[in-house]
Design an enzyme around this catalytic site. Structure first.
Site, mmCIF file in Angstrom:
data_model
loop_
_atom_site.group_PDB
_atom_site.id
_atom_site.type_symbol
_atom_site.label_atom_id
_atom_site.label_comp_id
_atom_site.label_asym_id
_atom_site.label_seq_id
_atom_site.Cartn_x
_atom_site.Cartn_y
_atom_site.Cartn_z
ATOM 1 N N HIS A 402 53.206 -16.499 -33.183
ATOM 2 C CA HIS A 402 54.083 -15.633 -32.392
ATOM 3 C C HIS A 402 53.395 -14.955 -31.227
ATOM 4 O O HIS A 402 54.031 -14.187 -30.502
ATOM 5 C CB HIS A 402 54.713 -14.553 -33.273
ATOM 6 C CG HIS A 402 55.821 -15.056 -34.146
ATOM 7 N ND1 HIS A 402 57.129 -15.110 -33.727
ATOM 8 C CD2 HIS A 402 55.815 -15.538 -35.401
ATOM 9 C CE1 HIS A 402 57.878 -15.590 -34.705
ATOM 10 N NE2 HIS A 402 57.100 -15.865 -35.734
ATOM 11 N N LYS A 593 63.940 -3.087 -26.175
ATOM 12 C CA LYS A 593 62.970 -3.880 -26.913
ATOM 13 C C LYS A 593 61.834 -2.950 -27.297
ATOM 14 O O LYS A 593 61.793 -1.807 -26.818
ATOM 15 C CB LYS A 593 62.451 -5.055 -26.066
ATOM 16 C CG LYS A 593 62.035 -4.659 -24.636
ATOM 17 C CD LYS A 593 61.635 -5.874 -23.802
ATOM 18 C CE LYS A 593 62.800 -6.663 -23.258
ATOM 19 N NZ LYS A 593 62.782 -8.077 -23.577
ATOM 20 N N ARG A 594 60.924 -3.387 -28.169
ATOM 21 C CA ARG A 594 59.787 -2.535 -28.504
ATOM 22 C C ARG A 594 59.109 -2.064 -27.216
ATOM 23 O O ARG A 594 59.042 -2.815 -26.233
ATOM 24 C CB ARG A 594 58.783 -3.313 -29.373
ATOM 25 C CG ARG A 594 59.261 -3.587 -30.786
ATOM 26 C CD ARG A 594 59.643 -2.344 -31.542
ATOM 27 N NE ARG A 594 58.506 -1.465 -31.724
ATOM 28 C CZ ARG A 594 57.669 -1.500 -32.762
ATOM 29 N NH1 ARG A 594 57.869 -2.373 -33.733
ATOM 30 N NH2 ARG A 594 56.649 -0.681 -32.861
ATOM 31 N N LYS A 599 55.425 -5.536 -22.020
ATOM 32 C CA LYS A 599 56.863 -5.674 -21.741
ATOM 33 C C LYS A 599 57.268 -4.888 -20.486
ATOM 34 O O LYS A 599 58.374 -5.018 -19.980
ATOM 35 C CB LYS A 599 57.693 -5.242 -22.947
ATOM 36 C CG LYS A 599 57.542 -6.177 -24.161
ATOM 37 C CD LYS A 599 58.433 -5.727 -25.314
ATOM 38 C CE LYS A 599 58.282 -6.553 -26.586
ATOM 39 N NZ LYS A 599 59.173 -7.734 -26.645
ATOM 40 N N THR A 704 63.962 -12.917 -27.741
ATOM 41 C CA THR A 704 65.240 -13.424 -28.225
ATOM 42 C C THR A 704 66.375 -12.542 -27.723
ATOM 43 O O THR A 704 67.525 -12.979 -27.694
ATOM 44 C CB THR A 704 65.290 -13.464 -29.767
ATOM 45 O OG1 THR A 704 64.807 -12.223 -30.283
ATOM 46 C CG2 THR A 704 64.465 -14.614 -30.305
ATOM 47 N N LYS A 708 70.512 -13.130 -26.460
ATOM 48 C CA LYS A 708 71.692 -12.359 -26.888
ATOM 49 C C LYS A 708 72.443 -11.809 -25.670
ATOM 50 O O LYS A 708 73.676 -11.837 -25.627
ATOM 51 C CB LYS A 708 71.265 -11.186 -27.777
ATOM 52 C CG LYS A 708 70.483 -11.563 -29.025
ATOM 53 C CD LYS A 708 69.860 -10.298 -29.666
ATOM 54 C CE LYS A 708 68.785 -10.640 -30.675
ATOM 55 N NZ LYS A 708 67.946 -9.460 -31.012
HETATM 56 C C1 LIG Z 1 66.641 -9.218 -30.797
HETATM 57 C C2 LIG Z 1 65.975 -7.970 -31.214
HETATM 58 C C3 LIG Z 1 64.640 -7.733 -30.859
HETATM 59 C C4 LIG Z 1 63.848 -8.680 -30.006
HETATM 60 O O1 LIG Z 1 63.953 -8.250 -28.668
HETATM 61 P P1 LIG Z 1 63.032 -8.843 -27.500
HETATM 62 O O2 LIG Z 1 63.603 -8.229 -26.280
HETATM 63 O O3 LIG Z 1 63.179 -10.314 -27.524
HETATM 64 O O4 LIG Z 1 61.650 -8.368 -27.782
HETATM 65 C C5 LIG Z 1 64.065 -6.548 -31.275
HETATM 66 N N1 LIG Z 1 64.745 -5.643 -31.987
HETATM 67 C C6 LIG Z 1 66.028 -5.827 -32.334
HETATM 68 C C7 LIG Z 1 66.734 -4.775 -33.114
HETATM 69 C C8 LIG Z 1 66.685 -6.995 -31.972
HETATM 70 O O5 LIG Z 1 67.967 -7.187 -32.331
#
Ligand SMILES: *Cc1c(COP(=O)(O)O)cnc(C)c1O
Length: 866
Positions: A402, A593-594, A599, A704, A708
């Site tokens: 990852h 995101k985190r 990022k 991911t 979405k």
């Molecule tokens: C999809 C998802 C992530 C991943 O987000 P990225 O922007 O791809 O890092 C992290 N946390 C939650 C709650 C998610 O649904």
């Protein structure tokens, strides 16, 4: 239009009226073997099973009330929403148990090969709506609850979101379980039932505050405690030579207890299992300490075993180096392997056949000690020789990488490993010795190569490299997006790649059930209406059918109306949180995101500051031309990640200044939404016009949430990184706002910046930095470390270097958004072309190219319960 509401389940239930046909003895049993009593028992079981729960509204109401009274011991005349939720959940769970038992029995009788997905994280999100929709009984439950005075949204809202994961890695595991179930693959998930999940994030005076997430306060109606499924797990002790082999003994024993949650697939009877282990004191008592008279001491000692499954470790992308974390890893892997082998051994056959019935996927290196544990079991317990144990093991395991960030690769000190797992350390040394010997034979006189490929890293202290161990112990390694898999082969493991190790790509995906059908009902309805089927829920490629209507004004209007609904929903949430009204005409610009330096939330907020500054300078006429914008940022920073926490403080400071500036009004609003999790994502994502995925190129493995967002009718502003690249390939470059340096340019750009060979010259950036430095947005304890990070010799993530390009992309977004028709056309095309990013596609690829497992849909009337 063809509706598929629960057709399959109805079929199964339809057969139940003829119980003999469903539960009669089939070819799998040999009737002459059966004693009279077992025949009697089977007959009784069959007749009981003909009474599987009915699906009509009055029956559902009866079941809910029944659970309220008899399971919860409450009185029906005093039903509160939480109690109603619990009773509803229990009545859904009952149905899941029916199909789940049948499915497992079916897999067992068919003796199919199963895949076991081992993950230290499962970020499942709430269960209720997902289960109802997958089971095809959502409407019935809506009516049933309405009839007894509750709305389903209210009831669903009572559920705690089980946050047993940090972010993308854990959510991937959850999407995979949904796809595995929906596609009828024989699969199990295995992980840890943490008492404390991901912390709850609150914001106090602009700072992140972490609140422990004791999510089990009111129990968890979705799980089933299996007090009969327990295994001992040993730690410490020593290795004895037994004459013909080795024996690991002594130390202390912890008991792993199974907690199972049924995982329903969409429109299928198949129901999978997620088995999470909880640590409990072992039954075996250390009599010595009791006879010493230290009764309370001995009990306290036992209690410490529970710590192992106590808390989810935060992923701060650096090796936490915590002994407890290694204990967690071995704890869940050891219990899992014992469970898998028990299942395999139900039939008599040689253990060398294991790879024909068992595939184990390692979700990152966290469960990699499993490679060594299987070797130990096969050799020390089953008496297998090294060569045959190794061949068997390698054919079972495969490993998903990852990250290519070197600082994020797991390592454990040899001394810690020797202390906790002495026999495993011996085996690791032997794996490494053989591995290096074979390599040296192929590449004599290349000491550097041996050093790079070695599982043991020489140094003080000596370390075990889990990634090397995972590669050596697996038959296949995969990355999670095309660019990432390329980097895994070319940068992370080049020697292994050249040496013929199998490194493949499995581009991530997300489940369209949770992320479109459930999170975005209005868009879901539009899609179904226009492509005249709701099959897209299980075949996202069908959304392609939208494209031919892209110029149809009705479709455009429905897309826009659906977006507006979702923006209203988020606006209402913002109103509740901040008591601020935002205009839904604004462009909703989202980055959730985190929080991490790579990022680059910092780049986002610098852009916001300079937008604020430019609006401040405008006259009324110029202002009339500005695209009004609502900026939403959310995400948790690991509790120990100081710089990420500074980012949060700065964002909140900017939010405070901008939102309270009367010159700005609706033209710009900035919000940091606290406590980002799956539930909040389901509210935020459908409302996006644009979302930001702006990592330094080469650093985001896949991402991911980018998938979405686009599936929900928004566009991306992003770098050429992770899955952005493939999304752009699919939806077209006109429909994505790309900026920034590309991966091959990064290293030299970093050097140029560092040594002053390249100077960033952008007055907007200098102005924003001057303001930060003057503590306009936050105090110096935050602004100083942020300013430090933006100095050319420190700017590892190239925030300043990409700034101008980023601002150009933001301008392009503004221009594009002004043309409403052209914008909605872009979003229609984007949704239509996202088929590839369903996790169903990903799972099929894993199944065919890595696991070699087959779809096994339950066939009514086919199990014997012998
Ligand atoms: C999809 C998802 C992530 C991943 O987000 P990225 O922007 O791809 O890092 C992290 N946390 C939650 C709650 C998610 O649904």
């Amino acid at each position: 239009m063809k509706a598929r509401t629960s057709s399959f389940r109805d079929l199964v239930h339809g057969t139940i009226s003829a119980p003999e046909s469903r539960y009669s003895v089939t070819g799998h049993t040999t009737p002459q073997d059966e004693s009279e009593t077992s025949q009697k028992r089977n007959k009784l079981l069959s007749s009981l099973m003909s009474q599987y729960l009915a699906r009509d509204v009055p029956a559902i109401q009866k079941q809910i009330i029944h659970h309220f009274e008899y399971t919860l011991a409450r009185t029906r005349y005093n039903m509160d929403p939480f109690g109603a939720y619990q009773a509803t959940a229990l009545s859904v769970r009952d149905r899941l148990i029916e199909s789940w038992n049948d499915t497992q029995q079916y897999f067992t009788e068919r003796d199919v090969k199963r895949v076991y997905y081992l993950s230290l994280e499962f970020l499942m999100g709430r269960y209720l709506t997902n289960a109802l929709m997958n089971l095809g009984i959502h409407n019935q439950f809506v009516d049933a609850l309405h009839g007894i005075g509750f709305e389903i949204e209210q009831i669903a809202h009572e559920e705690r979101d089980p946050g047993l994961g940090n972010g993308g890695l854990g959510r991937l595991a959850a999407c995979f379980m949904d796809s595995l179930a929906t596609l009828n693959y024989p699969a199990w998930g295995y992980g840890i039932r943490y008492k404390y999940g991901m912390f709850e994030q609150r914001i106090k005076d602009g700072h992140q505050v972490e609140i422990p997430d004791y999510w089990l306060t009111h129990g968890n109606p979705w799980e089933i405690e299996r007090l009969d499924v327990t295994y001992p797990v040993r730690f410490g002790g020593h290795v004895e030579h037994t004459g013909h082999g080795f024996k690991w003994t002594g130390g202390s024993i912890v008991r792993a207890v199974a907690y199972d949650s049924p995982i329903p697939g969409y429109d299928t009877y198949n129901t999978l299992n997620l088995r999470l282990w909880s640590a409990q004191p072992a039954k075996e008592f250390d009599l010595a300490s009791f006879s010493r008279g230290d009764y309370y001491g001995a009990i306290a000692d036992k209690e410490t075993s529970e710590k192992i499954s106590s808390v989810l470790y935060p992923n701060d992308s650096t090796d936490a180096g915590k002994e407890l974390r290694l204990k967690q890893q071995f704890f869940f892997v050891s219990a899992t392997l014992q469970d898998i082998l028990r299942r395999f051994k139900k039939r008599k056959r040689p253990l060398t056949d294991l790879p024909t019935k068992v595939a184990i996927q390692l979700n990152d290196t966290h469960p990699t000690i499993g490679v060594v544990e299987l070797m130990r079991i096969l050799m020390d317990r089953e008496g297998m020789g090294w060569t045959s144990a190794w061949t068997t093991t390698k054919r079972v395991f495969s490993y998903t990488n990852h990250t290519v960030l070197p600082e994020a690769l797991e390592k454990w000190s040899v001394s810690l490993m020797e202390k906790l797992l002495p026999r495993h350390m011996q085996i690791i040394y032997e794996i490494n010795r053989r591995h290096l010997e074979a390599t040296a034979q192929k590449y004599p006189n290349d000491g550097h190569k041996l050093q790079r490929m070695s599982i043991i890293e020489d140094g003080y202290p000596k370390m075990v490299r889990m990634a090397q161990l995972a590669v050596v112990g697996s038959h296949t390694v995969n990355g999670v997006a095309a660019i990432h898999s390329g980097l895994v082969a070319s940068r992370l493991f080049p020697d292994f790649a050249k040496d013929g190790y199998r490194i493949v790509n499995m581009t991530n995906g997300v489940t369209p059930r949770r992320w479109v059908q459930q999170a975005n009902p209005t868009l879901a309805a539009v899609i179904s209406r226009w492509i005249e089927t709701d099959e897209w829920v299980v075949n996202f490629e069908l959304c392609k059918g939208l494209e031919k209507y892209v110029n149809n004004a009705d479709l455009q209007r429905e897309f826009t109306e659906s977006k507006l609904e979702n923006k209203k929903r988020l606006a209402a949430y913002i109103k509740r949180q901040f008591n601020v009204e935002v205009s839904t005409d604004s462009l909703f610009d989202i980055q959730i995101k985190r929080i991490h330096e790579y990022k680059r939330q910092l780049l986002n907020i610098l852009g916001v500051i300079s937008r604020y500054n430019s609006i401040k300078r405008m006259n009324a006429e110029q202002k009339a031309n500005v695209v009004p914008k609502v900026v939403v940022i959310g995400g948790k920073a690991a509790a120990s990640y100081v710089q990420a926490k500074h980012f949060i403080r700065l964002i909140n400071g900017v939010s405070n200044v901008v939102n309270n500036d009367p010159d700005i009004g609706d033209l710009l609003k900035v919000f940091f939404l606290p406590n980002y999790n799956v539930t909040l994502a389901e509210v935020i994502i459908p409302a996006n016009d644009i979302s930001q995925h702006i990592s330094t190129a080469g650093m985001e493995a896949s991402g991911t949430s980018n998938m979405k967002f686009v599936m929900n009718g928004g566009l991306i502003i992003g770098t050429m990184d992770g899955a952005n690249i493939e999304i752009r390939e699919e939806i077209g470059e006109d429909n994505m706002f790309v900026f920034g340096l590309h991966t091959p340019e990064i290293e030299s750009a970093r050097k140029q910046l560092k040594y002053g060979e390249y100077k960033v010259d952008d007055s907007r950036l200098s102005e924003a930095m001057r303001q930060i430095e003057s503590n306009m947005y936050c105090g110096s304890s935050t602004s100083r470390p942020i300013m430090d990070a933006l100095q050319p010799y420190n700017d590892f993530y190239l925030v300043t270097r990409d700034f101008t390009s980023y601002m150009e992309a933001i301008d392009r977004v503004d221009q594009a958004f002004k043309d409403k028709t052209s914008w909605v056309k872009k979003t229609i095309i984007a949704v239509a072309r996202m088929g590839k990013f369903s996790s169903d596609r990903t799972i099929r690829e894993y199944a065919e190219q890595i696991w070699d497992i087959e779809c096994t849909p339950f066939i009514p009337g086919s199990i014997s319960y012998k």
